[in-house]
Design a protein around this motif. Structure first.
Motif, mmCIF file in Angstrom:
data_model
loop_
_atom_site.group_PDB
_atom_site.id
_atom_site.type_symbol
_atom_site.label_atom_id
_atom_site.label_comp_id
_atom_site.label_asym_id
_atom_site.label_seq_id
_atom_site.Cartn_x
_atom_site.Cartn_y
_atom_site.Cartn_z
ATOM 1 N N ALA A 166 0.277 -0.984 -0.154
ATOM 2 C CA ALA A 166 -0.014 -0.371 0.063
ATOM 3 C C ALA A 166 0.554 1.164 0.447
ATOM 4 C CB ALA A 166 -0.806 -0.397 1.270
ATOM 5 N N SER A 167 2.300 0.951 0.024
ATOM 6 C CA SER A 167 3.074 2.304 0.029
ATOM 7 C C SER A 167 2.834 2.823 -1.912
ATOM 8 C CB SER A 167 4.594 2.073 0.454
ATOM 9 O OG SER A 167 4.967 1.111 -0.140
ATOM 10 N N PRO A 168 3.174 4.210 -1.682
ATOM 11 C CA PRO A 168 2.780 4.930 -2.954
ATOM 12 C C PRO A 168 3.713 4.736 -3.940
ATOM 13 C CG PRO A 168 2.938 6.567 -0.699
ATOM 14 C CD PRO A 168 3.343 5.376 -0.273
ATOM 15 N N GLU A 169 4.569 4.591 -3.838
ATOM 16 C CA GLU A 169 5.306 4.205 -4.616
ATOM 17 C C GLU A 169 5.256 2.212 -5.377
ATOM 18 O OE1 GLU A 169 8.130 1.821 -1.041
ATOM 19 O OE2 GLU A 169 6.771 4.448 -1.466
ATOM 20 N N LYS A 175 4.977 8.809 -5.793
ATOM 21 C CA LYS A 175 6.880 7.849 -6.128
ATOM 22 C C LYS A 175 7.324 7.457 -4.572
ATOM 23 C CE LYS A 175 9.191 12.829 -5.029
ATOM 24 N NZ LYS A 175 10.045 13.276 -5.621
ATOM 25 N N PHE A 176 8.547 7.109 -4.493
ATOM 26 C CA PHE A 176 8.839 6.826 -3.454
ATOM 27 C C PHE A 176 9.785 8.033 -2.478
ATOM 28 C CE2 PHE A 176 13.255 5.827 -1.536
ATOM 29 C CZ PHE A 176 13.259 5.540 -0.506
ATOM 30 N N THR A 177 9.352 8.110 -1.563
ATOM 31 C CA THR A 177 10.022 9.960 -0.452
ATOM 32 C C THR A 177 11.129 7.979 0.803
ATOM 33 O OG1 THR A 177 8.385 10.098 0.883
ATOM 34 C CG2 THR A 177 8.674 11.057 -1.247
ATOM 35 N N GLU A 178 9.840 7.855 1.467
ATOM 36 C CA GLU A 178 10.411 6.719 2.398
ATOM 37 C C GLU A 178 9.596 5.553 2.787
ATOM 38 O OE1 GLU A 178 8.575 6.758 5.667
ATOM 39 O OE2 GLU A 178 7.065 7.488 5.293
ATOM 40 N N THR A 179 10.119 4.684 3.394
ATOM 41 C CA THR A 179 8.634 3.398 3.514
ATOM 42 C C THR A 179 9.689 2.325 4.709
ATOM 43 O OG1 THR A 179 8.072 1.481 2.364
ATOM 44 C CG2 THR A 179 10.126 1.821 1.986
ATOM 45 N N LEU A 180 8.875 1.891 5.301
ATOM 46 C CA LEU A 180 9.302 0.941 6.296
ATOM 47 C C LEU A 180 9.350 -0.642 5.769
ATOM 48 C CD1 LEU A 180 10.287 1.163 9.323
ATOM 49 C CD2 LEU A 180 8.495 -0.022 9.249
ATOM 50 N N ILE A 181 10.610 -0.571 5.913
ATOM 51 C CA ILE A 181 10.574 -2.473 5.138
ATOM 52 C C ILE A 181 10.720 -3.226 6.541
ATOM 53 C CG2 ILE A 181 12.383 -4.571 3.556
ATOM 54 C CD1 ILE A 181 10.741 -1.996 2.211
ATOM 55 N N TYR A 182 10.459 -4.825 6.290
ATOM 56 C CA TYR A 182 11.124 -6.022 7.214
ATOM 57 C C TYR A 182 12.301 -6.755 6.516
ATOM 58 C CZ TYR A 182 8.378 -4.514 11.304
ATOM 59 O OH TYR A 182 7.828 -4.361 12.558
ATOM 60 N N THR A 190 14.414 -10.581 10.689
ATOM 61 C CA THR A 190 16.113 -9.955 11.205
ATOM 62 C C THR A 190 16.383 -8.956 11.318
ATOM 63 O OG1 THR A 190 16.802 -10.357 8.776
ATOM 64 C CG2 THR A 190 17.521 -12.768 10.527
ATOM 65 N N PHE A 191 15.578 -8.163 10.548
ATOM 66 C CA PHE A 191 15.669 -6.916 10.690
ATOM 67 C C PHE A 191 14.636 -5.851 10.121
ATOM 68 C CE2 PHE A 191 17.487 -7.225 6.452
ATOM 69 C CZ PHE A 191 16.372 -6.549 5.124
ATOM 70 N N ILE A 192 14.621 -4.205 11.105
ATOM 71 C CA ILE A 192 13.477 -3.166 10.676
ATOM 72 C C ILE A 192 14.559 -2.208 9.449
ATOM 73 C CG2 ILE A 192 12.312 -1.919 11.242
ATOM 74 C CD1 ILE A 192 11.310 -3.833 13.988
ATOM 75 N N GLU A 193 13.634 -1.693 8.321
ATOM 76 C CA GLU A 193 14.462 -0.673 7.822
ATOM 77 C C GLU A 193 13.810 0.565 7.603
ATOM 78 O OE1 GLU A 193 16.282 -0.558 3.573
ATOM 79 O OE2 GLU A 193 16.025 -2.755 4.716
ATOM 80 N N PRO A 194 14.172 1.707 7.997
ATOM 81 C CA PRO A 194 13.168 2.973 7.207
ATOM 82 C C PRO A 194 14.071 3.261 6.033
ATOM 83 C CG PRO A 194 13.200 3.141 10.037
ATOM 84 C CD PRO A 194 14.567 1.927 9.208
ATOM 85 N N MET A 195 13.691 2.815 4.856
ATOM 86 C CA MET A 195 14.153 3.065 3.854
ATOM 87 C C MET A 195 13.416 4.453 2.994
ATOM 88 S SD MET A 195 15.060 0.989 0.103
ATOM 89 C CE MET A 195 13.144 0.632 -0.415
ATOM 90 N N VAL A 196 15.134 5.754 2.182
ATOM 91 C CA VAL A 196 14.430 7.385 2.918
ATOM 92 C C VAL A 196 15.407 7.869 1.723
ATOM 93 C CG1 VAL A 196 14.553 9.053 3.709
ATOM 94 C CG2 VAL A 196 14.357 7.246 5.301
ATOM 95 N N SER A 197 14.739 8.641 1.509
ATOM 96 C CA SER A 197 15.116 8.964 -0.163
ATOM 97 C C SER A 197 16.376 10.379 -0.127
ATOM 98 C CB SER A 197 14.566 9.594 -1.544
ATOM 99 O OG SER A 197 13.927 10.941 -0.875
#
Length: 247
Positions: A166-169, A175-182, A190-197
């Motif tokens: 459901a993230s915008p990108e 477009k992609f600005t920031e999202t949260l990845i597992y 094994t990780f939590i990952e903010p991904m940020v432009s």
């Protein structure tokens, strides 16, 4: 008069000590160079000595003069964090041209991995074709947020990435600005990952969001209920906030 001054000084010292006891402590890790600035990890505790927030700070200039070849920076956590939170280290990756899928994440951005895995264990993760069974050994239901989907294959020294469709990108709404990845590997989250432009980080962000949470945790500990990406003075602060004990 002299006796009065001594008594006033002693009273002031006592008040100062009482005040300090009510201040929530923050501890920092060793800093490393990035761009024209520095990056360092930190952990905050409540006044009753429970971890409340974990993150890192990039100082003024950190977004400038970054190499086109990218950066892979390991931020060790402060000693005071060891055994207090389930996280082991932070991996800060900068990719000038981004990565797949094309048209989605192929812009300059940072992958900010908060790893539960130990550093040596993470670095031993091979390329996907070498150990597909371990990449494809996915966590049981409940250990990844229910709405998340697996992204294709896997990445060496990282594992499998999971994203919110459901993230915008990914939904085609922006477009992609920031999202949260597992992330996962060999059956475990094994990780939590903010991904940020880079563009978003340069825009003086002031973002706080609720975390999409799994319903189960293989490793008990303090996990975040929120995450933040903020400009604080001249610094950029990224944090996992409102840490709560999860069994």
């Amino acid at each position: 008069m002299k006796k009065l001054l001594v008594l006033l000084f002693a009273a002031a010292m006592m008040l100062g000590c009482t005040k300090d006891e009510n201040v929530a402590p923050t501890y920092t890790g060793a800093s490393q160079n990035i761009g024209n600035g520095k990056a360092y990890s930190w952990i905050k505790f409540t006044t009753d000595n429970k971890p409340s927030s974990l993150g890192f700070t990039m100082t003024k200039g950190a977004l400038d003069n970054l190499p086109h070849g990218g950066i892979a920076l390991v931020l060790s956590l402060p000693n005071e964090a060891v055994g207090q939170v389930p996280f082991d280290h932070i991996m800060l990756d900068y990719l000038h041209t981004g990565h797949e899928p094309p048209g989605t994440y192929d812009v300059a951005h940072f992958d900010m991995h908060f790893y539960i895995q130990a550093l040596a264990e993470r670095k031993a993760i091979p390329a996907y074709p070498v150990a597909p069974a371990k990449f494809d050994n996915l966590p049981a239901a409940g250990y990844i947020p229910t709405n998340y989907i697996r992204l294709p294959a896997g990445v060496p020294e990282m594992g499998v990435h999971w994203a919110d469709p459901a993230s915008p990108e990914l939904s085609g709404k922006g477009k992609f600005t920031e999202t949260l990845i597992y992330g996962s590997y060999d059956g475990k989250m094994t990780f939590i990952e903010p991904m940020v432009s880079h563009e978003f980080l340069s825009s003086k962000p002031n973002l706080t969001k609720s975390m999409p949470l799994p319903t189960k945790f293989a490793k008990a500990g303090y996990y975040p209920m929120k995450y933040s990406i903020k400009q604080v003075g001249d610094d950029i602060v990224v944090s996992l906030d409102d840490l709560m004990m999860m069994q």
